[in-house]
Write a protein that holds these residues in place. Structure first.
Motif, PDB file in Angstrom:
ATOM      1  N   GLY A 174       5.871 -14.609-106.430  1.00 13.50           N
ATOM      2  CA  GLY A 174       4.902 -13.551-106.707  1.00 13.50           C
ATOM      3  C   GLY A 174       4.599 -13.500-108.182  1.00 13.50           C
ATOM      4  N   GLU A 175       5.416 -12.775-108.942  1.00  8.69           N
ATOM      5  CA  GLU A 175       5.212 -12.687-110.385  1.00  8.69           C
ATOM      6  C   GLU A 175       5.735 -13.920-111.119  1.00  8.69           C
ATOM      7  OE1 GLU A 175       6.835  -9.102-111.930  1.00  8.69           O
ATOM      8  OE2 GLU A 175       5.284  -7.820-111.058  1.00  8.69           O
ATOM      9  N   LYS A 176       6.739 -14.586-110.553  1.00  2.27           N
ATOM     10  CA  LYS A 176       7.355 -15.728-111.217  1.00  2.27           C
ATOM     11  C   LYS A 176       7.258 -16.984-110.344  1.00  2.27           C
ATOM     12  CE  LYS A 176       8.924 -13.556-114.897  1.00  2.27           C
ATOM     13  NZ  LYS A 176       8.459 -13.884-116.281  1.00  2.27           N
ATOM     14  N   THR A 177       7.271 -18.134-111.033  1.00  4.35           N
ATOM     15  CA  THR A 177       7.360 -19.424-110.355  1.00  4.35           C
ATOM     16  C   THR A 177       8.558 -20.169-110.927  1.00  4.35           C
ATOM     17  OG1 THR A 177       4.986 -19.597-109.931  1.00  4.35           O
ATOM     18  CG2 THR A 177       6.245 -21.642-109.933  1.00  4.35           C
ATOM     19  N   ILE A 178       9.426 -20.630-110.040  1.00  5.27           N
ATOM     20  CA  ILE A 178      10.632 -21.371-110.418  1.00  5.27           C
ATOM     21  C   ILE A 178      10.350 -22.842-110.178  1.00  5.27           C
ATOM     22  CG2 ILE A 178      13.082 -21.681-109.919  1.00  5.27           C
ATOM     23  CD1 ILE A 178      12.917 -18.767-108.710  1.00  5.27           C
ATOM     24  N   ARG A 179      10.615 -23.688-111.179  1.00  2.00           N
ATOM     25  CA  ARG A 179      10.295 -25.103-111.070  1.00  2.00           C
ATOM     26  C   ARG A 179      11.523 -25.948-111.415  1.00  2.00           C
ATOM     27  NH1 ARG A 179       6.066 -27.046-114.442  1.00  2.00           N
ATOM     28  NH2 ARG A 179       5.130 -28.168-112.703  1.00  2.00           N
ATOM     29  N   VAL A 180      11.796 -26.938-110.558  1.00  3.13           N
ATOM     30  CA  VAL A 180      12.953 -27.808-110.743  1.00  3.13           C
ATOM     31  C   VAL A 180      12.584 -29.226-110.316  1.00  3.13           C
ATOM     32  CG1 VAL A 180      14.539 -25.899-110.280  1.00  3.13           C
ATOM     33  CG2 VAL A 180      13.887 -27.430-108.424  1.00  3.13           C
ATOM     34  N   GLN A 206       8.702 -19.400-115.046  1.00  4.81           N
ATOM     35  CA  GLN A 206       7.527 -19.012-115.808  1.00  4.81           C
ATOM     36  C   GLN A 206       6.702 -18.021-115.001  1.00  4.81           C
ATOM     37  OE1 GLN A 206       5.615 -22.958-116.001  1.00  4.81           O
ATOM     38  NE2 GLN A 206       3.978 -22.159-114.700  1.00  4.81           N
ATOM     39  N   SER A 207       5.754 -17.379-115.671  1.00  2.42           N
ATOM     40  CA  SER A 207       4.855 -16.469-114.985  1.00  2.42           C
ATOM     41  C   SER A 207       3.995 -17.251-113.999  1.00  2.42           C
ATOM     42  CB  SER A 207       3.955 -15.752-115.996  1.00  2.42           C
ATOM     43  OG  SER A 207       2.943 -15.022-115.321  1.00  2.42           O
ATOM     44  N   SER A 208       3.761 -16.677-112.833  1.00  2.00           N
ATOM     45  CA  SER A 208       2.953 -17.354-111.820  1.00  2.00           C
ATOM     46  C   SER A 208       1.486 -17.450-112.223  1.00  2.00           C
ATOM     47  CB  SER A 208       3.071 -16.619-110.477  1.00  2.00           C
ATOM     48  OG  SER A 208       4.388 -16.729-109.967  1.00  2.00           O
TER      49      SER A 208
END
Length: 330
Positions: A174-180, A206-208
């Motif tokens: 939603g508000e955040k995006t997790i990237r790996v 980071q912010s979405s």
């Protein structure tokens, strides 16, 4: 023959771990050892689940067999700072068909997986990644194009991401995006906060609203969480903490179907239990919520906590059609 011997050793080790888990004397180091052993391979996790299933079966037998006296639990408390530890019967080696498991495959629709209240389910993704969904959780999966995208609609999930440097794995909350690229971490989404606990690897948050590329530049990441860290995000605020392996493991203990509490307020403990219950447990007043509690409990035995609380704390259980209330003992 060698395979059979290895399987026998794995099964016995899983039985020993479960027996120790419910002995009432499990140390933090031993708890970490169990988590590490289960993460070594899917076979280890499967056998641990099998042993938990054996406990469920044996516990039911003890309850229904009239001639057998059940072993009494031992509890103690001192004033309002009461605490208790559940002492349970040890499990020794028992053979169980490989198909028995405490986890189920999540209910699925095209590219969508979800669990009901009280369910914990495991999902295998096309790239070899594994997602374990906690109670009342839902995800959508989109592996089209050059990225592996997940939308966490609600709830909590543990991600064991298969490493692929050519395709970023991202979770939009939603508000955040997790990237790996490839790592192991737990994500819990609530109405107010997002909590990310990293067991292995690096996680970029980071912010979405920011654009996502096909590559991850960890040096330019808005927020970077290495292994052994927990990040809590609330709107525009964030708190990052470097913690011990015990604290990281505590954030994912639900994967083994257990709760472990160490001198926690009763209100907090009940909040966790109620996530897995349709019939909620409430408190008569806020003062009861300050009582302290310690112990190890199984998710499947949610009502066992009620008799334990009555024995250990100055409370009584009042049952109503739609909820259960804890009141001060007269």
């Amino acid at each position: 023959m060698k395979t059979d011997l290895n399987q026998d050793a794995i099964t016995k080790q899983a039985a020993n771990f479960v027996a120790r888990l419910y002995s009432g004397e499990l140390s933090a180091e031993e708890e970490n050892e169990i988590y590490a052993w289960c993460d070594q391979s899917p076979q280890h996790q499967q056998e641990f689940d099998n042993m938990l299933a054996i406990w469920d079966s044996s516990n039911q037998l003890f309850q229904t067999a009239a001639p057998v006296k059940k072993k009494k639990h031992t509890y103690w408390y001192t004033g309002i700072a009461a605490s208790f530890v559940c002492a349970v019967l040890a499990i020794w080696f028992v053979a169980l068909p490989p198909s028995v498991s405490t986890q189920q495959v999540a209910h699925n629709e095209p590219n969508r997986y979800h669990t009901a209240v009280g369910e914990i389910s495991t999902v295998g993704l096309p790239d070899g990644s594994i997602v374990t969904l906690n109670t009342n959780s839902a995800i959508k999966v989109d592996f089209s194009g050059s990225q592996r995208r997940i939308l966490l609609e609600r709830g909590e999930a543990f991600f064991d991401v298969a490493k692929d440097a050519t395709r970023v794995f991202s979770i939009n909350t939603g508000e955040k995006t997790i990237r790996v690229i490839g790592t192991k971490f737990n994500v819990r989404k609530s109405d107010a906060t997002l909590k990310v606990s990293v067991a292995e690897g690096l996680v970029a948050v980071q912010s979405s609203t920011l654009p996502s590329s096909d590559q991850i530049d960890f040096e330019e990441a808005e927020t970077l969480l290495p292994a052994g860290s927990i990040g809590a995000f609330n709107g525009t605020s964030e708190v990052i903490a470097q913690v011990t392996s015990k604290e990281v493991n505590a954030s994912q203990q639900w994967r083994q179907g257990i709760f472990r509490f160490d001198n926690e307020p009763l209100a907090k403990v009940l909040t966790e239990f109620n996530r897995y219950r349709l019939k909620k447990i409430t408190l008569e007043n806020q003062a009861l919520g300050k009582l302290k509690i310690s112990g190890v409990f199984k998710l499947k035995d949610g009502d066992s906590i009620l008799s334990a609380l009555e024995a250990a704390l100055p409370v009584e259980v009042e049952r109503y059609p739609e909820y259960i209330e804890l009141t001060a003992k007269n």
